[in-house]
Design an enzyme around this catalytic site. Structure first.
Site, PDB file in Angstrom:
ATOM      1  N   GLN A   1      -9.446  39.884  36.767  1.00  0.00           N
ATOM      2  CA  GLN A   1     -10.037  40.429  35.540  1.00  0.00           C
ATOM      3  C   GLN A   1     -10.391  41.893  35.757  1.00  0.00           C
ATOM      4  OE1 GLN A   1     -13.473  38.317  33.958  1.00  0.00           O
ATOM      5  NE2 GLN A   1     -13.526  39.592  32.119  1.00  0.00           N
TER       6      GLN A   1
ATOM      7  N   HIS B   1     -11.287  37.802  27.229  1.00  0.00           N
ATOM      8  CA  HIS B   1     -10.033  37.901  26.477  1.00  0.00           C
ATOM      9  C   HIS B   1      -9.053  36.846  26.922  1.00  0.00           C
ATOM     10  CE1 HIS B   1      -9.972  40.675  29.914  1.00  0.00           C
ATOM     11  NE2 HIS B   1      -8.687  40.406  30.024  1.00  0.00           N
TER      12      HIS B   1
ATOM     13  N   VAL C   1     -11.088  43.991  32.700  1.00  0.00           N
ATOM     14  CA  VAL C   1     -11.915  44.415  31.564  1.00  0.00           C
ATOM     15  C   VAL C   1     -12.934  43.301  31.308  1.00  0.00           C
ATOM     16  CG1 VAL C   1     -11.962  45.088  29.135  1.00  0.00           C
ATOM     17  CG2 VAL C   1      -9.994  45.729  30.553  1.00  0.00           C
TER      18      VAL C   1
ATOM     19  N   HIS D   1      -5.086  36.124  27.180  1.00  0.00           N
ATOM     20  CA  HIS D   1      -3.754  36.731  27.122  1.00  0.00           C
ATOM     21  C   HIS D   1      -2.819  35.700  26.481  1.00  0.00           C
ATOM     22  CE1 HIS D   1      -4.372  39.919  30.374  1.00  0.00           C
ATOM     23  NE2 HIS D   1      -5.381  39.099  30.631  1.00  0.00           N
TER      24      HIS D   1
HETATM   25  P1  AMP Z   1      -7.439  41.443  32.695  1.00  0.00           P
HETATM   26  O1  AMP Z   1      -6.811  42.016  33.919  1.00  0.00           O
HETATM   27  O2  AMP Z   1      -7.286  39.954  32.550  1.00  0.00           O
HETATM   28  O3  AMP Z   1      -8.876  41.886  32.537  1.00  0.00           O
HETATM   29  O4  AMP Z   1      -6.626  42.026  31.471  1.00  0.00           O
HETATM   30  C1  AMP Z   1      -6.878  43.276  30.912  1.00  0.00           C
HETATM   31  C2  AMP Z   1      -5.649  43.644  30.126  1.00  0.00           C
HETATM   32  O5  AMP Z   1      -6.011  44.652  29.205  1.00  0.00           O
HETATM   33  C3  AMP Z   1      -4.488  44.195  30.952  1.00  0.00           C
HETATM   34  O6  AMP Z   1      -3.329  43.419  30.713  1.00  0.00           O
HETATM   35  C4  AMP Z   1      -4.323  45.639  30.442  1.00  0.00           C
HETATM   36  O7  AMP Z   1      -2.981  46.025  30.381  1.00  0.00           O
HETATM   37  C5  AMP Z   1      -4.952  45.554  29.072  1.00  0.00           C
HETATM   38  N1  AMP Z   1      -5.552  46.763  28.525  1.00  0.00           N
HETATM   39  C6  AMP Z   1      -6.425  47.595  29.136  1.00  0.00           C
HETATM   40  N2  AMP Z   1      -6.837  48.567  28.290  1.00  0.00           N
HETATM   41  C7  AMP Z   1      -6.217  48.313  27.112  1.00  0.00           C
HETATM   42  C8  AMP Z   1      -6.224  48.945  25.835  1.00  0.00           C
HETATM   43  N3  AMP Z   1      -6.961  50.049  25.598  1.00  0.00           N
HETATM   44  N4  AMP Z   1      -5.462  48.451  24.840  1.00  0.00           N
HETATM   45  C9  AMP Z   1      -4.691  47.349  25.069  1.00  0.00           C
HETATM   46  N5  AMP Z   1      -4.645  46.697  26.245  1.00  0.00           N
HETATM   47  C10 AMP Z   1      -5.388  47.167  27.253  1.00  0.00           C
END
Ligand code: AMP
Length: 114
Positions: A94, A100, A96, A102
């Site tokens: 993770q 969320h 962010v 995916h």
């Molecule tokens: P995770 O690693 O599970 O936290 O997933 C975060 C995801 O957010 C990754 O696949 C990134 O490519 C995507 N991501 C990060 N910033 C943005 C953004 N501003 N808009 C769209 N996707 C994003």
């Protein structure tokens, strides 16, 4: 805490995103670094940092996120061939800290994931 993430900003309309769905409880937008031809993120408007931070109070919201993912998969023409992923915590990938889901599809998906 997670109100300050990029996803919190997107949820509040303060940062741009390619939004494909929204309602009172959640929104969905295309991942900016797609891992597959279709890669969409579904997020609650409520800033829950990780799945493990959700409580019984969030039960209906979590169900709503999954049913919304179904709806989006159908809207995107994925049929029954898609994967839902939640990375929980830094050690699980993770990056962010705003919960969320995916939605990944549009190519063959192998198991187990890396
Ligand atoms: P995770 O690693 O599970 O936290 O997933 C975060 C995801 O957010 C990754 O696949 C990134 O490519 C995507 N991501 C990060 N910033 C943005 C953004 N501003 N808009 C769209 N996707 C994003």
């Amino acid at each position: 805490m997670s109100e300050d993430t990029i996803f919190g900003k997107i949820a509040r309309g303060e940062a741009p995103a390619n939004i494909v769905y929204e309602d009172d409880l959640c929104l969905a937008f295309r991942d900016m670094y797609p891992a597959a031809p279709t890669h969409i993120l579904v997020i609650p408007r409520k800033p829950i940092p990780r799945l493990c931070d959700a409580t019984a109070e969030d039960q209906a919201l979590l169900g709503h996120l999954m049913l919304t993912a179904n709806k989006i998969a159908e809207q995107e023409g994925l049929g029954d061939k898609f994967r839902l992923v939640i990375n929980n915590g830094e050690g699980a990938g993770q990056s962010v800290f705003h919960l969320h889901l995916h939605i990944i599809g549009g190519r063959p998906l192998k198991w187990p994931p890396g």
